[in-house]
Design a protein around this motif. Structure first.
Motif, mmCIF file in Angstrom:
data_model
loop_
_atom_site.group_PDB
_atom_site.id
_atom_site.type_symbol
_atom_site.label_atom_id
_atom_site.label_comp_id
_atom_site.label_asym_id
_atom_site.label_seq_id
_atom_site.Cartn_x
_atom_site.Cartn_y
_atom_site.Cartn_z
ATOM 1 N N ASN A 92 6.699 -18.849 42.200
ATOM 2 C CA ASN A 92 7.121 -17.746 43.238
ATOM 3 C C ASN A 92 7.482 -16.350 42.855
ATOM 4 O OD1 ASN A 92 7.400 -19.723 45.537
ATOM 5 N ND2 ASN A 92 9.138 -20.506 44.440
ATOM 6 N N ALA A 93 6.924 -16.037 41.586
ATOM 7 C CA ALA A 93 7.077 -14.655 40.998
ATOM 8 C C ALA A 93 6.250 -13.837 41.834
ATOM 9 C CB ALA A 93 6.574 -14.990 39.620
ATOM 10 N N LYS A 94 7.236 -12.826 42.068
ATOM 11 C CA LYS A 94 6.279 -11.760 43.195
ATOM 12 C C LYS A 94 6.899 -10.242 42.701
ATOM 13 C CE LYS A 94 7.456 -13.169 47.088
ATOM 14 N NZ LYS A 94 7.653 -13.215 48.469
ATOM 15 N N LEU A 95 6.365 -9.255 43.199
ATOM 16 C CA LEU A 95 6.688 -7.870 43.135
ATOM 17 C C LEU A 95 6.494 -7.141 44.297
ATOM 18 C CD1 LEU A 95 8.142 -5.687 40.973
ATOM 19 C CD2 LEU A 95 5.928 -5.202 40.399
ATOM 20 N N VAL A 105 7.499 14.864 50.061
ATOM 21 C CA VAL A 105 7.131 14.311 48.586
ATOM 22 C C VAL A 105 7.029 12.890 48.593
ATOM 23 C CG1 VAL A 105 7.733 13.797 46.130
ATOM 24 C CG2 VAL A 105 8.070 16.007 47.398
ATOM 25 N N ALA A 106 6.005 12.209 48.315
ATOM 26 C CA ALA A 106 5.933 10.701 48.587
ATOM 27 C C ALA A 106 5.955 10.023 47.092
ATOM 28 C CB ALA A 106 4.668 10.453 49.501
ATOM 29 N N TRP A 107 6.342 8.887 47.234
ATOM 30 C CA TRP A 107 6.179 8.037 45.964
ATOM 31 C C TRP A 107 6.221 6.347 46.526
ATOM 32 C CZ3 TRP A 107 10.336 10.986 47.125
ATOM 33 C CH2 TRP A 107 11.736 10.211 47.104
ATOM 34 N N TYR A 108 6.312 5.597 45.432
ATOM 35 C CA TYR A 108 6.258 4.220 45.787
ATOM 36 C C TYR A 108 7.471 3.723 44.663
ATOM 37 C CZ TYR A 108 2.230 4.143 48.511
ATOM 38 O OH TYR A 108 1.087 4.103 49.393
ATOM 39 N N VAL A 109 8.314 2.618 45.281
ATOM 40 C CA VAL A 109 9.487 2.309 44.551
ATOM 41 C C VAL A 109 9.395 0.788 44.485
ATOM 42 C CG1 VAL A 109 11.089 2.020 46.858
ATOM 43 C CG2 VAL A 109 12.041 2.498 44.328
ATOM 44 N N VAL A 110 9.926 0.233 43.325
ATOM 45 C CA VAL A 110 10.095 -1.313 43.312
ATOM 46 C C VAL A 110 11.229 -1.891 44.267
ATOM 47 C CG1 VAL A 110 10.467 -3.132 41.971
ATOM 48 C CG2 VAL A 110 8.993 -1.483 40.861
ATOM 49 N N HIS A 111 10.792 -2.599 45.267
ATOM 50 C CA HIS A 111 11.927 -2.869 46.228
ATOM 51 C C HIS A 111 12.349 -4.357 45.684
ATOM 52 C CE1 HIS A 111 14.010 -3.115 49.980
ATOM 53 N NE2 HIS A 111 13.397 -4.197 50.125
ATOM 54 N N TYR A 112 11.606 -5.326 45.553
ATOM 55 C CA TYR A 112 12.043 -6.627 45.222
ATOM 56 C C TYR A 112 11.260 -7.004 44.091
ATOM 57 C CZ TYR A 112 13.375 -11.243 46.355
ATOM 58 O OH TYR A 112 13.876 -12.776 46.207
ATOM 59 N N PHE A 113 11.855 -7.904 43.108
ATOM 60 C CA PHE A 113 11.252 -8.240 42.039
ATOM 61 C C PHE A 113 11.680 -9.745 41.609
ATOM 62 C CE2 PHE A 113 11.021 -8.241 37.056
ATOM 63 C CZ PHE A 113 9.837 -8.840 37.085
ATOM 64 N N ILE A 114 11.023 -10.941 41.607
ATOM 65 C CA ILE A 114 11.216 -12.047 41.275
ATOM 66 C C ILE A 114 10.565 -12.600 39.981
ATOM 67 C CG2 ILE A 114 11.009 -14.619 41.553
ATOM 68 C CD1 ILE A 114 11.424 -14.072 44.557
ATOM 69 N N GLU A 115 11.170 -12.563 38.798
ATOM 70 C CA GLU A 115 10.570 -12.820 37.505
ATOM 71 C C GLU A 115 10.277 -13.961 36.840
ATOM 72 O OE1 GLU A 115 12.146 -11.129 32.972
ATOM 73 O OE2 GLU A 115 13.531 -11.121 34.612
ATOM 74 N N GLU A 116 11.021 -14.897 37.589
ATOM 75 C CA GLU A 116 10.973 -16.409 37.115
ATOM 76 C C GLU A 116 9.660 -16.960 37.416
ATOM 77 O OE1 GLU A 116 13.431 -15.271 38.791
ATOM 78 O OE2 GLU A 116 15.030 -15.341 37.252
ATOM 79 N N HIS A 117 8.839 -17.701 36.745
ATOM 80 C CA HIS A 117 7.856 -18.627 37.011
ATOM 81 C C HIS A 117 7.851 -20.070 36.802
ATOM 82 C CE1 HIS A 117 4.775 -14.999 36.624
ATOM 83 N NE2 HIS A 117 6.003 -14.443 36.002
ATOM 84 N N ASN A 118 7.164 -20.817 37.516
ATOM 85 C CA ASN A 118 7.381 -22.374 37.129
ATOM 86 C C ASN A 118 6.191 -22.974 36.551
ATOM 87 O OD1 ASN A 118 5.180 -22.221 38.956
ATOM 88 N ND2 ASN A 118 5.709 -23.820 40.292
ATOM 89 N N HIS A 119 5.745 -22.021 35.403
ATOM 90 C CA HIS A 119 4.561 -22.587 34.776
ATOM 91 C C HIS A 119 4.803 -21.910 33.306
ATOM 92 C CE1 HIS A 119 2.363 -18.738 35.345
ATOM 93 N NE2 HIS A 119 2.751 -18.928 36.630
ATOM 94 N N SER A 120 4.044 -22.296 32.084
ATOM 95 C CA SER A 120 4.268 -21.632 31.194
ATOM 96 C C SER A 120 3.324 -20.336 30.931
ATOM 97 C CB SER A 120 3.846 -22.621 29.855
ATOM 98 O OG SER A 120 2.488 -23.247 30.084
ATOM 99 N N MET A 121 3.252 -19.535 30.043
ATOM 100 C CA MET A 121 2.636 -18.399 29.947
ATOM 101 C C MET A 121 1.397 -18.859 29.200
ATOM 102 S SD MET A 121 4.238 -15.873 31.739
ATOM 103 C CE MET A 121 4.678 -17.373 32.803
#
Length: 670
Positions: A92-95, A105-121
């Motif tokens: 479920n990790a997402k950004l 002036v236009a830009w992009y901003v981080v709105h939502y961040f899920i850091e956790e993963h359900n698997h090993s790196m």
């Protein structure tokens, strides 16, 4: 749950700002690469051409849709569908990136961040296999293109890259990536293959009128077919080395195809050949009789005598006396036609071969292959078999592959001819610099070293040495300005030799123009430097020399600096500074070459704007299907098969219970 670990400053934070959507995606990809996972775009929302929302997820998000079907397929041994694993595990990790615009002036901003993963790196030693770490850049593209020019396949290309770059972890790609890259470029070449080569031929014809090419198309403006038969016309140069002076492609081995090919050969060369040696192909025989009526047609004796094992009984073929008598009859160059016929009939009668059809047929066609019927032809003793042609077939196989496109084949064909010319030039150099070793003090042996190539001089010297030791003068007389010697050899034969008084050199009328050091006819096209001069583009040659010097300079500096890390870093800094001075900031972002540009770099010609001739379809040649296996080949195959136990006789044999008795009875009769 697993929280990835990464370097400081790489982890995304809600509220983080980016100037463009590309910067945002690159940042998340760099974070994932360092942490040990991969990403992909899940979806996006847009207003016109502006992306307002971008959803990035872990590449292992979701589950495979065919999970239940895969389980059934696995229980059936993957009989319905091949095994294909999946990396997806429902992570479920997402950004999420949001587009913001205020005050123009236009830009992009981080709105939502899920850091956790359900698997090993991914572990550090495995990160080089991640897709994000496998990218073909300019270095890879250049290296792959150069290997294609040298006819080096993907696997060997990867091995060379590994050695150049210092190991598997430094290559930055896999063999499959290289193979896919070559496949994609060939697919781009597919539709323009025929036109690309015809444009190349047309340019060569303009630069060199002596160059000749011709082709035929069908009603759909297609060349006849792929997988055609390659037919090179091969001769010998003054060093005795094979030289190819023409070649053609045929869609089949019919009389009509060979007739067309021989007509083009005569038109190209301006004259028909004096002799042509082939196998016993009937279509080729009819074509030669029709198109080349004044050309002596000779069959390859090796191909004929190879069939002997299948045409005579096994016991007779093992008889050494029979083989000795037959070889003395058919291979002798000293027999006249009448003497050959008498000797042949004696062999046939002595060994009871009167009713063997093959011997009758070969006697009827004796004028095509027996040396006795070619005694009147110069150098007939050197032209008995197609061995030189077989050697050339093996030579061209090193430069070609069965599934080549026309563009690939022509490129490698030119390189093969260049290799032939290089070998001939190298032998010319040796002839002009090396002093041969003399075996006698005879003046005409020394004279022979000045007129004949080294290979022919060795043959002439062997004859001189044999005569020097075997021949004796019986008597001598003087007639006018000539001395007449009566000479006997070691076989008690005597003959007269006329020798001009005072002459110590081989008379010019006995030189023979074929094996002299002076060059034969040279190629009228094919030398790159000559073509550059003829097309009025010497700057191309100058550019090539400059590029060669640039590469030599770089490798010299790299080898000098690689012993010390400080020297390596100084060299890198110097090259980066030079890059900024020459190209500014653009040199840091060199775009990868598109496939069209790469094709031009590899094959030397641009992609055609207009396609008038389309590439052909494929065709099966005569030898591509099933064929009748000879008794000799069948016996060899049977001998290599493993033994098995017969259920009837309980012995380890090459039969089974169904034919056990028959096999034993057959062996008794033998």
């Amino acid at each position: 749950m697993v929280i990835p670990e990464c370097k400081d400053g790489l982890k995304p934070v809600v509220g983080m700002v980016f100037k463009s959507i590309e910067d945002a995606r690159s940042f998340y990809a760099e974070y994932a690469r360092d942490a040990g996972f991969e990403t992909r775009k899940f979806s996006h929302k847009a207003s016109g051409d502006v992306v307002t929302w971008l959803y990035m997820v872990c590449s292992r998000e979701g589950i495979k849709r065919t999970r239940e079907f895969d389980a059934v397929n696995a229980r059936q041994g993957f009989a319905n569908r091949r095994r294909r694993g999946s990396k997806r595990c429902g992570c479920n990790a997402k950004l999420t990136f949001k587009f913001v615009s205020e005050g123009g002036v236009a830009w992009y901003v981080v709105h939502y961040f899920i850091e956790e993963h359900n698997h090993s790196m991914v572990e550090d030693q495995h990160k080089r296999y991640m897709k994000s770490n496998r990218r073909l850049d300019q270095l890879h593209s250049k290296f792959i293109d150069d290997c294609m020019k040298a006819n080096i396949g993907p696997t060997m290309t990867f091995n060379l890259l590994r050695e150049v770059l210092g190991g598997y972890d430094s290559v930055g790609c896999t063999v499959t990536d290289i193979r896919n890259c070559v496949r994609d470029m060939k697919e781009h070449l597919k539709e323009v293959d025929a036109q690309l080569i015809l444009n190349k031929m047309s340019k060569k014809k303009e630069s060199c009128p002596g160059f000749h090419y011709v082709f035929e198309v069908d009603s759909n403006n297609k060349l006849t077919r792929y997988c055609m038969i390659f037919g090179p016309f091969t001769g010998k140069d003054n060093h005795g080395c094979p030289v190819t002076f023409a070649a053609g492609f045929l869609s089949n081995e019919s009389n009509e195809s060979f007739s067309w090919l021989f007509k083009q050969l005569v038109e190209c060369m301006g004259a028909a050949p004096k002799m042509i040696i082939t196998d016993q192909d009937r279509g080729m025989r009819l074509a030669i009789e029709l198109v080349l009526p004044d050309t002596r047609h000779r069959w390859c004796m090796w191909h004929i005598m190879l069939k002997l094992a299948d045409k005579v009984p096994k016991q007779l073929h093992a008889d050494e006396s029979f083989k000795k008598d037959l070889n003395a009859c058919v291979w002798s160059e000293l027999l006249e036609p009448a003497e050959f016929e008498e000797s042949w009939n004696n062999v046939i009668t002595q060994y009871g071969l009167e009713n063997v059809p093959w011997f009758k047929t070969m006697f009827e066609d004796r004028t095509f292959w027996v040396p006795a019927y070619f005694r009147d032809f110069p150098m007939a003793s050197l032209l008995k078999t197609t061995s030189i042609s077989e050697a050339e077939n093996s030579f061209f196989k090193r430069y070609s592959k069965p599934q080549f496109y026309f563009a690939e084949f022509v490129m490698q064909y030119d390189k093969a001819l260049d290799a032939q010319r290089n070998k001939s030039e190298r032998l010319d150099y040796f002839d002009s610099t090396i002093v041969p070793i003399l075996a006698t003090e005879l003046p005409f042996e020394e004279h022979a070293t000045t007129i004949y190539t080294d290979k022919m001089f060795k043959d002439v010297q062997a004859e001189i040495v044999e005569a020097y030791h075997s021949c004796n003068m019986v008597d001598m007389s003087v007639q006018s300005s000539n001395k007449v010697y009566r000479v006997s050899d070691g076989s008690r034969n005597t003959f007269n030799v006329n020798h001009e008084v005072g002459a110590e050199q081989i008379p010019e009328q006995y030189f023979g123009s074929r094996w002299l050091k002076r060059p034969l006819l040279k190629a009228v096209h094919g030398f790159p430097r000559h073509e550059f001069e003829m097309t009025g583009a010497p700057e191309v040659d100058a550019k090539r020399n400059a590029i060669t010097k640039m590469h030599k300079t770089y490798y010299r500096l790299a080898q000098k600096a690689e012993s010390h890390i400080n020297d390596v870093n100084a060299l890198i800094t110097g090259m980066e500074r030079l890059g900024l001075e020459l190209f500014g900031d653009e040199w840091l972002e060199v775009p990868s070459l598109d496939k069209g540009k790469r094709i031009e770099n590899v094959f030397g010609d641009p992609i055609p704007d207009a396609i008038n001739v389309h590439p052909p379809d494929t065709v099966h040649t005569k030898g591509s299907g099933s064929r009748k296996v000879s008794r000799k080949e069948a016996a060899i195959r049977q001998m290599h098969k493993p033994l098995r136990r017969c259920k009837k006789c309980r012995e380890l044999v090459r039969h089974d219970s169904r034919n056990c008795g028959k096999e034993k009875e057959k062996n008794k009769n033998k």
